[in-house]
Design a protein around this motif. Sequence first.
Motif, short mmCIF file in Angstrom:
data_model
loop_
_atom_site.label_atom_id
_atom_site.label_comp_id
_atom_site.label_asym_id
_atom_site.label_seq_id
_atom_site.Cartn_x
_atom_site.Cartn_y
_atom_site.Cartn_z
N MET A 1 0.78 -1.30 -0.04
CA MET A 1 -0.32 -0.03 -0.10
C MET A 1 0.65 0.87 0.00
N SER B 1 2.47 1.80 -3.44
CA SER B 1 1.57 2.18 -4.58
C SER B 1 1.97 3.35 -4.57
N GLU C 1 -5.85 -4.02 -3.75
CA GLU C 1 -5.59 -2.29 -3.62
C GLU C 1 -5.23 -2.35 -5.28
N TRP C 2 -4.58 -2.97 -5.61
CA TRP C 2 -4.20 -3.14 -7.31
C TRP C 2 -5.17 -3.18 -8.02
N MET D 1 -6.89 -0.96 -8.51
CA MET D 1 -7.11 -0.70 -9.45
C MET D 1 -6.60 0.08 -11.04
N TYR E 1 -14.81 3.99 -1.39
CA TYR E 1 -13.94 4.35 0.15
C TYR E 1 -14.49 4.50 0.79
N ILE F 1 -4.36 9.71 -0.94
CA ILE F 1 -4.59 8.44 -0.71
C ILE F 1 -5.61 8.61 -2.08
N SER G 1 -3.05 8.55 -5.14
CA SER G 1 -2.82 7.70 -5.22
C SER G 1 -3.26 6.55 -6.35
N ARG G 2 -4.48 6.62 -5.32
CA ARG G 2 -5.19 5.37 -6.02
C ARG G 2 -5.65 5.47 -7.12
N THR G 3 -6.00 6.23 -7.63
CA THR G 3 -6.51 7.24 -9.07
C THR G 3 -5.86 7.57 -9.65
N LEU H 1 -12.68 7.15 -6.91
CA LEU H 1 -13.13 6.64 -5.61
C LEU H 1 -14.26 7.77 -5.41
#
Length: 296
Positions: free
Chosen positions: A80, A83, A124-125, A127, A141, A153, A156-158, A164
């Motif tokens: 994480m 990421s 998580e991945w 994404m 989320y 976050i 990072s995740r987008t 999200l």
Amino acid sequence: MNLLVYILVYPIIWLLSILPFKILYFISDIVYLLIYYVVGYRKKVVFYNLKLTFPKKTDKELIKLRKLFYHHFVDIFVEMIKSFTVSKKEIYKRYQYTNVDFFTDLYKDGKSVVLIGPHYANWEWIMSLDSFVKYKGYAAYTKINNPYFNKKILKSRTKFGTSLVQTSKVISEIKHNQKNNIQAVYGLLSDQSPQLKKTFYWSEFLGIKVPIHTGAEMLAKRYDLNVVYMDVQRVKRGYYQTTFSLITNNATKFKDYQITDIFLEKVEKQIRTNPEFYFWTHKRFKHKDKAPIEDS
């Protein structure tokens, strides 16, 4: 206070994130020793969950399984952290899809998808899926309290294209997309314990009667969504493969909670095959003695 915490902590996270995976996993091994033998983070909870789920295993077998879990548990948090700065090339190498063409055929029916899975292996991945499909990707989320970390976050995740959306706003997002003819994939993790006041369904999960999340099934039926299961498998340390399977393209033909039961069966199969990759620190069975008494 939130800003101070962010200023003090985020530089450390970023510095860790730019380290090569090899060094990060070395750090993970050290942190495992601290978490397991010194801090003892939720060791009793994990052992309790494993004991409930695998009553035929000896304490020695359960302790061995618990240690395997904690090794993976720390690896997940290291991944994480990675990421935040990991490249697309690195993610594509480490997180592969065995049948991503599955979505090419599914896209042709014009409907959106609710993608469901458990907290298993590396969730998580997922994404990165948005880079391989025509659908617009969304992941539900829970917003964290620190707005500075929440912003990081989100970024990072987008970065692979997936958006999200807060769990409370998923329905409004679905309505907006349907109104504008946008086909989307809505990712939901549906294996944890819901609040009792929001529980509509109790069922057997890993041999224990517990409250069950039914939101994915509700969305599929209400908005005519395809229901797809994601089966994430750990190939080796830091490498994963995800396989997709269709649960249904016609949710309304199923009886209430039948789709949810199919989902639970798939999750159980994964867990019983390689239990060390499930997220055992959750108090998944905390309501097991609170099931309503059924009329005879």
